[in-house]
Scaffold this motif. Sequence first.
Motif, short mmCIF file in Angstrom:
data_model
loop_
_atom_site.label_atom_id
_atom_site.label_comp_id
_atom_site.label_asym_id
_atom_site.label_seq_id
_atom_site.Cartn_x
_atom_site.Cartn_y
_atom_site.Cartn_z
N LYS A 87 57.66 66.73 27.63
CA LYS A 87 57.03 65.41 27.73
C LYS A 87 57.58 64.63 28.91
N ALA A 88 58.90 64.70 29.11
CA ALA A 88 59.53 64.01 30.24
C ALA A 88 59.05 64.60 31.57
N GLY A 115 56.22 66.05 32.07
CA GLY A 115 54.84 65.61 32.25
C GLY A 115 54.75 64.21 32.80
N LYS A 116 55.62 63.31 32.33
CA LYS A 116 55.63 61.93 32.83
C LYS A 116 56.03 61.89 34.31
N LEU A 117 57.04 62.71 34.66
CA LEU A 117 57.45 62.77 36.06
C LEU A 117 56.32 63.29 36.94
N PHE A 165 59.83 56.00 37.64
CA PHE A 165 60.22 57.32 37.11
C PHE A 165 61.11 57.24 35.87
N ARG A 166 61.67 56.06 35.61
CA ARG A 166 62.55 55.87 34.45
C ARG A 166 63.74 56.82 34.47
N THR A 167 64.28 57.05 35.66
CA THR A 167 65.44 57.91 35.79
C THR A 167 66.17 57.55 37.07
N CYS A 196 53.14 63.08 36.38
CA CYS A 196 52.12 62.02 36.47
C CYS A 196 52.53 60.94 37.47
N SER A 197 53.82 60.60 37.48
CA SER A 197 54.32 59.58 38.41
C SER A 197 54.19 60.06 39.86
#
Length: 344
Positions: free
Chosen positions: A4-5, A7-9, A278-280, A11-12
């Motif tokens: 899931k993480a 996939g979010k990366l 990116f939340r990282t 998408c970003s």
Amino acid sequence: MRGKAAGKLACSFAFLGVLLAALFLAGLHYGSVRLSAGEIRAALFQGTGDSGAAGRIVRDIRMPRILAAALLGGALSVSGYLLQTFFANPIAGPFVLGISSGAKLSVSLLLIVSVEKGIFTGSGAMILAAFAGALVSMGFVLALSGRVRSMSVLVVCGVMLSYVCSAITDFLAAFADDANIVNLHNWSMGSFSGISWENVRAMAVVAMAGLAGALALAKPIGAYRLGEAYAQSVGVNIRRFRVCLVLLSSILSACVTAFAGPVSFVGIAVPHLMKGLFRTTGPLVMIPGCFLGGAVFCLLCDLIARTAFAPTELNISSVTAVFGAPVVIYLMLRGSRARGGREA
């Protein structure tokens, strides 16, 4: 959770890619002369003699400018990320610390001497001169950092250094006799105009080499962000690592200054915008993310600079300051609240 993480990366990164492509096409279309989709297509895919004036505008003016804005914006953002890592402070950046102004001064001196002597100045000489000025400014900041413990005082010293270098540059331009030297004033305000394909090739080599160097340091950067003691415990040579960070951040910011003059707030604002996207804070994500984010940011600002009041063109630093300065103000206020909470 990892899938899931990831996939979010993805998408970003895809989001940044779509923005980059859209701004690239918008940059070809809009300007003091608006071109149709057919004219742009003809300029890109037909021979040089088949597309007329529109082809020359696209190939000789807009394409180099757009590529330069993307490359230099990415380089400046990565430089800012490296400086924030080095000083462990969110408002460290090449513009705020005076590094860009030192590079600007050295390039100005090179241009003045070369014009007066009738010597042709190529892209390589411009980059080397800017690199030398950036290193001198960085050396001054590093010397102060050993004596000053407060990062806010260090930033103020960097701003003062920036003012001194800018004042000397303006003084040299004001008393110059040659019209080409007087035009230094326009360059010193920041602009992506007048970029040639030869310039683009030179900046691409430097920017890609700097990006590759930063990615090679991704693992040590991740360890260094957890503290010097931890980095040493996992085998990071702190002295060599710091030298590499200084050299990489200086050459990247110098490349920007050599061709576009000082561009403000990009190196500070974009890394924080990318952290939010990116939340990282992982270097393997942040370094390419900052490069793409910087490219998008500068393409957007350059599009606004040349279309908002066309045919009059704004300098790029004025536009980047409008979008970047609020981010810096927010970071300073957030830091102030955090300190206040700890003291309470």
